[in-house]
Design an enzyme around this catalytic site. Structure first.
Site, PDB file in Angstrom:
ATOM      1  N   SER A 124       0.843  -1.203   0.000  1.00 64.19           N
ATOM      2  CA  SER A 124       0.000   0.000   0.000  1.00 64.19           C
ATOM      3  C   SER A 124       0.871   1.243   0.000  1.00 64.19           C
ATOM      4  CB  SER A 124      -0.861  -0.026   1.273  1.00 64.19           C
ATOM      5  OG  SER A 124      -1.405   1.244   1.527  1.00 64.19           O
ATOM      6  N   TYR A 148      -1.747  -1.525  10.879  1.00 61.35           N
ATOM      7  CA  TYR A 148      -2.005  -1.989   9.511  1.00 61.35           C
ATOM      8  C   TYR A 148      -0.835  -1.621   8.598  1.00 61.35           C
ATOM      9  CZ  TYR A 148      -3.608  -1.787   4.686  1.00 61.35           C
ATOM     10  OH  TYR A 148      -3.679  -1.929   3.321  1.00 61.35           O
ATOM     11  N   LYS A 152       2.345  -3.912   6.447  1.00 62.04           N
ATOM     12  CA  LYS A 152       2.764  -3.837   5.036  1.00 62.04           C
ATOM     13  C   LYS A 152       4.281  -3.625   4.952  1.00 62.04           C
ATOM     14  CE  LYS A 152      -1.270  -4.491   3.248  1.00 62.04           C
ATOM     15  NZ  LYS A 152      -1.575  -5.846   2.761  1.00 62.04           N
TER      16      LYS A 152
HETATM   17  P1  NAD Z   1     -10.891  -7.140   1.131  1.00 67.05           P
HETATM   18  O1  NAD Z   1     -11.097  -7.132   2.598  1.00 67.05           O
HETATM   19  O2  NAD Z   1     -12.046  -6.855   0.242  1.00 67.05           O
HETATM   20  O3  NAD Z   1     -10.222  -8.506   0.678  1.00 67.05           O
HETATM   21  C1  NAD Z   1      -9.335  -9.224   1.489  1.00 67.05           C
HETATM   22  C2  NAD Z   1      -9.821 -10.664   1.517  1.00 67.05           C
HETATM   23  O4  NAD Z   1      -8.933 -11.438   2.315  1.00 67.05           O
HETATM   24  C3  NAD Z   1     -11.201 -10.821   2.126  1.00 67.05           C
HETATM   25  O5  NAD Z   1     -12.019 -11.537   1.235  1.00 67.05           O
HETATM   26  C4  NAD Z   1     -10.977 -11.585   3.425  1.00 67.05           C
HETATM   27  O6  NAD Z   1     -12.058 -12.439   3.724  1.00 67.05           O
HETATM   28  C5  NAD Z   1      -9.704 -12.333   3.107  1.00 67.05           C
HETATM   29  N1  NAD Z   1      -8.860 -12.710   4.246  1.00 67.05           N
HETATM   30  C6  NAD Z   1      -8.384 -11.914   5.225  1.00 67.05           C
HETATM   31  N2  NAD Z   1      -7.596 -12.626   6.072  1.00 67.05           N
HETATM   32  C7  NAD Z   1      -7.571 -13.902   5.596  1.00 67.05           C
HETATM   33  C8  NAD Z   1      -6.940 -15.093   6.007  1.00 67.05           C
HETATM   34  N3  NAD Z   1      -6.162 -15.139   7.087  1.00 67.05           N
HETATM   35  N4  NAD Z   1      -7.152 -16.210   5.287  1.00 67.05           N
HETATM   36  C9  NAD Z   1      -7.932 -16.196   4.187  1.00 67.05           C
HETATM   37  N5  NAD Z   1      -8.551 -15.094   3.742  1.00 67.05           N
HETATM   38  C10 NAD Z   1      -8.372 -13.957   4.434  1.00 67.05           C
HETATM   39  O7  NAD Z   1      -9.708  -6.087   0.833  1.00 67.05           O
HETATM   40  P2  NAD Z   1      -9.179  -5.510  -0.539  1.00 67.05           P
HETATM   41  O8  NAD Z   1      -9.543  -4.078  -0.592  1.00 67.05           O
HETATM   42  O9  NAD Z   1      -9.536  -6.389  -1.654  1.00 67.05           O
HETATM   43  O10 NAD Z   1      -7.620  -5.582  -0.256  1.00 67.05           O
HETATM   44  C11 NAD Z   1      -6.809  -6.661  -0.689  1.00 67.05           C
HETATM   45  C12 NAD Z   1      -5.383  -6.434  -0.242  1.00 67.05           C
HETATM   46  O11 NAD Z   1      -4.923  -5.183  -0.737  1.00 67.05           O
HETATM   47  C13 NAD Z   1      -5.222  -6.367   1.290  1.00 67.05           C
HETATM   48  O12 NAD Z   1      -3.995  -6.985   1.629  1.00 67.05           O
HETATM   49  C14 NAD Z   1      -5.144  -4.869   1.554  1.00 67.05           C
HETATM   50  O13 NAD Z   1      -4.421  -4.581   2.719  1.00 67.05           O
HETATM   51  C15 NAD Z   1      -4.431  -4.382   0.319  1.00 67.05           C
HETATM   52  N6  NAD Z   1      -4.693  -2.963   0.021  1.00 67.05           N
HETATM   53  C16 NAD Z   1      -5.973  -2.537  -0.159  1.00 67.05           C
HETATM   54  C17 NAD Z   1      -6.228  -1.200  -0.431  1.00 67.05           C
HETATM   55  C18 NAD Z   1      -7.634  -0.702  -0.613  1.00 67.05           C
HETATM   56  O14 NAD Z   1      -7.814   0.523  -0.653  1.00 67.05           O
HETATM   57  N7  NAD Z   1      -8.637  -1.528  -0.788  1.00 67.05           N
HETATM   58  C19 NAD Z   1      -5.168  -0.289  -0.511  1.00 67.05           C
HETATM   59  C20 NAD Z   1      -3.869  -0.778  -0.339  1.00 67.05           C
HETATM   60  C21 NAD Z   1      -3.638  -2.116  -0.069  1.00 67.05           C
HETATM   61  C1  UD1 Z   2      -7.202   4.640   3.772  1.00 62.99           C
HETATM   62  C2  UD1 Z   2      -6.096   4.194   4.657  1.00 62.99           C
HETATM   63  C3  UD1 Z   2      -5.048   3.484   3.829  1.00 62.99           C
HETATM   64  C4  UD1 Z   2      -5.671   2.312   3.104  1.00 62.99           C
HETATM   65  C5  UD1 Z   2      -6.857   2.837   2.286  1.00 62.99           C
HETATM   66  C6  UD1 Z   2      -7.616   1.710   1.686  1.00 62.99           C
HETATM   67  C7  UD1 Z   2      -6.130   5.795   6.499  1.00 62.99           C
HETATM   68  C8  UD1 Z   2      -5.356   6.872   7.201  1.00 62.99           C
HETATM   69  N1  UD1 Z   2      -5.541   5.313   5.377  1.00 62.99           N
HETATM   70  O1  UD1 Z   2      -6.653   5.534   2.815  1.00 62.99           O
HETATM   71  O2  UD1 Z   2      -3.999   3.009   4.629  1.00 62.99           O
HETATM   72  O3  UD1 Z   2      -4.722   1.708   2.263  1.00 62.99           O
HETATM   73  O4  UD1 Z   2      -7.757   3.547   3.130  1.00 62.99           O
HETATM   74  O5  UD1 Z   2      -8.252   0.930   2.636  1.00 62.99           O
HETATM   75  O6  UD1 Z   2      -7.200   5.406   6.923  1.00 62.99           O
HETATM   76  N2  UD1 Z   2     -12.642  11.143   3.516  1.00 62.99           N
HETATM   77  C9  UD1 Z   2     -13.645  12.017   3.878  1.00 62.99           C
HETATM   78  N3  UD1 Z   2     -14.800  11.497   4.379  1.00 62.99           N
HETATM   79  C10 UD1 Z   2     -15.017  10.153   4.508  1.00 62.99           C
HETATM   80  C11 UD1 Z   2     -13.979   9.272   4.131  1.00 62.99           C
HETATM   81  C12 UD1 Z   2     -12.806   9.809   3.651  1.00 62.99           C
HETATM   82  O7  UD1 Z   2     -13.500  13.235   3.785  1.00 62.99           O
HETATM   83  O8  UD1 Z   2     -16.096   9.753   4.992  1.00 62.99           O
HETATM   84  C13 UD1 Z   2     -11.398  11.691   2.930  1.00 62.99           C
HETATM   85  C14 UD1 Z   2     -10.133  11.343   3.703  1.00 62.99           C
HETATM   86  O9  UD1 Z   2      -9.856  12.309   4.680  1.00 62.99           O
HETATM   87  C15 UD1 Z   2      -9.097  11.308   2.565  1.00 62.99           C
HETATM   88  C16 UD1 Z   2      -9.899  10.843   1.347  1.00 62.99           C
HETATM   89  O10 UD1 Z   2     -11.265  11.122   1.659  1.00 62.99           O
HETATM   90  O11 UD1 Z   2      -8.619  12.595   2.310  1.00 62.99           O
HETATM   91  C17 UD1 Z   2      -9.745   9.367   1.046  1.00 62.99           C
HETATM   92  O12 UD1 Z   2     -10.020   8.618   2.226  1.00 62.99           O
HETATM   93  P1  UD1 Z   2     -10.135   7.034   2.233  1.00 62.99           P
HETATM   94  O13 UD1 Z   2     -10.999   6.592   1.125  1.00 62.99           O
HETATM   95  O14 UD1 Z   2     -10.488   6.606   3.615  1.00 62.99           O
HETATM   96  O15 UD1 Z   2      -8.663   6.544   1.869  1.00 62.99           O
HETATM   97  P2  UD1 Z   2      -7.270   6.920   2.550  1.00 62.99           P
HETATM   98  O16 UD1 Z   2      -7.433   7.606   3.826  1.00 62.99           O
HETATM   99  O17 UD1 Z   2      -6.425   7.569   1.525  1.00 62.99           O
END
Ligand code: NAD
Ligand code: UD1
Length: 332
Positions: A124, A148, A152
């Site tokens: 991330s 969290y 990473k």
């Molecule tokens: P998500 O929660 O939708 O998907 C993660 C999946 O992993 C889920 O289906 C959950 O049931 C499964 N899971 C969790 N722990 C497990 C375990 N121990 N064994 C088996 N399954 C397990 O999340 P996502 O948004 O799809 O994110 C996927 C990956 O990307 C994560 O590692 C997350 O940290 C990373 N990531 C996500 C974002 C984001 O904004 N969505 C940003 C940066 C990094």
């Molecule tokens: C957050 C996580 C990041 C993670 C990502 C995806 C934090 C500090 N960071 O990113 O580690 O990888 O989610 O899960 O939580 N905002 C509003 N109102 C809302 C929600 C968000 O104003 O109700 C604003 C936030 O202040 C930010 C932007 O929208 O400026 C995006 O927020 P968000 O979607 O939560 O993502 P991140 O904070 O960038």
């Protein structure tokens, strides 16, 4: 290739399953459904009319993971499984460290044992902390202020050390910026549990009338309009980035930003969403959210150069596709 997708029932994993199947790969999914539903896997098979093998297992369970490797000729692993709620990780640090680190180690160990040399890891932009934007892969990582984020940083380090002593191991660490949007069919998308923490799912639920109004966290940041700026990327672009990473793996460990390189403020995203949906969003500005940074966007040159990949879909498309999924999904 036959690819094991951990966390494949989740948001990014399910869209990546579609992209992999589209590119002609075969997919095995392992997920414990702690933050997802089996429904999503059924929908992926519906979109692609292709079979997926699904294991409802916890990937911290070594025996269960080895069972998959011994039953399938796995050629690569994409490791999405993890807990991802920043606020919750502060409340439950042990759960986060255990789940996110042990899963990475168990999978890396199974890869060594079964000679699976391709490994793609979900990292991330959080690892950059408060570095100067745009974030570049060569920057020193800064403290992330939450467990969290630390999982990473630590997972990246664990994979780095393993790759150093296993010359054939090819690892791609993908640092995602802010994925939003949904598959263009509107059949799969993001399904957050409870009240969403992230901006886009909150916005779509306000538009749908499920939530009253959006709270904008701070309007006094040093940004274009005072609201936080992020690099939003369409989840299908992100998914295609995984296919490119997998198909262009080379030995050693390589780090890539997956973003668009464009910053968008909260107000700009609200405007784009209103235009795409035709719905006015009610909002109020409240205090900053603790832990948020002002600006976060990627330098995307490395992924373009090494993987031949760039994000193609614009903010309007991201908003339209998120909105289509919100409207289509009836089951929550
Ligand atoms: P998500 O929660 O939708 O998907 C993660 C999946 O992993 C889920 O289906 C959950 O049931 C499964 N899971 C969790 N722990 C497990 C375990 N121990 N064994 C088996 N399954 C397990 O999340 P996502 O948004 O799809 O994110 C996927 C990956 O990307 C994560 O590692 C997350 O940290 C990373 N990531 C996500 C974002 C984001 O904004 N969505 C940003 C940066 C990094
Ligand atoms: C957050 C996580 C990041 C993670 C990502 C995806 C934090 C500090 N960071 O990113 O580690 O990888 O989610 O899960 O939580 N905002 C509003 N109102 C809302 C929600 C968000 O104003 O109700 C604003 C936030 O202040 C930010 C932007 O929208 O400026 C995006 O927020 P968000 O979607 O939560 O993502 P991140 O904070 O960038």
């Amino acid at each position: 290739m036959k690819i094991l997708i951990t966390g494949g029932a989740g948001y990014i994993g399910s869209h990546t399953a579609v992209a992999l199947l589209e590119a002609g790969h075969t997919v095995v999914i392992a997920d414990n459904l702690s933050n997802s539903k089996e429904w999503t896997i059924k929908k992926v098979t519906q979109i692609m009319s292709k079979r997926i093998t699904f294991y409802n297992i916890d990937v911290t369970d070594e025996e269960a993971v080895e069972n998959i490797f011994s039953n399938h000729p796995i050629e690569g692993v994409i490791h999405f499984a993890g807990l991802k709620a920043v606020g919750e990780s502060v409340e439950k640090p042990l759960e986060y460290y255990y789940n996110n680190l042990v899963s990475t180690m168990v999978l890396a160990k199974a890869c060594q044992k079964y000679k699976v040399m391709r490994f793609v890891f979900s990292s991330s932009a959080v690892v950059y902390g408060e570095n100067q934007v745009p974030f570049v892969e060569t920057m020193d990582l800064l403290p992330t202020t939450n467990p969290y984020g630390e999982t990473k940083v630590m997972s990246e380090r664990i994979l780095f050390d393993i790759a150093k002593v296993n010359p054939a191991f090819s690892v791609s660490v993908l640092r995602y910026f802010n994925p939003i949007g949904a598959h263009e069919s509107g059949i799969i998308g993001e399904l957050p549990n409870g009240i969403p923490n992230n901006l886009m799912p909150y916005l779509t639920q306000v538009a749908k009338g499920k939530l009253k109004k959006l709270r904008i966290f701070g309007s006094d940041y040093p940004t274009v309009d005072g609201t936080g700026v992020r690099d939003y990327i369409h989840v299908m672009d992100l998914a295609e980035g995984h296919v490119a990473a997998l198909e262009n793996l080379t030995t050693g460990i390589h780090f890539y930003n997956l973003g668009t390189g464009q910053g968008t403020s909260v107000l700009e995203l609200v405007n784009a969403f209103e235009q795409a949906s035709g719905i006015k969003i009610l909002y109020e500005v409240v205090e900053r959210r603790p832990g948020d940074i002002a600006l976060c966007y990627a330098d995307v040159a490395k992924a373009k150069k090494d993987l031949g990949w760039t994000a193609k879909r614009d903010i309007t498309t991201m908003c339209r596709d998120s909105w289509r999924f919100e409207n289509n999904y009836k089951d929550r």
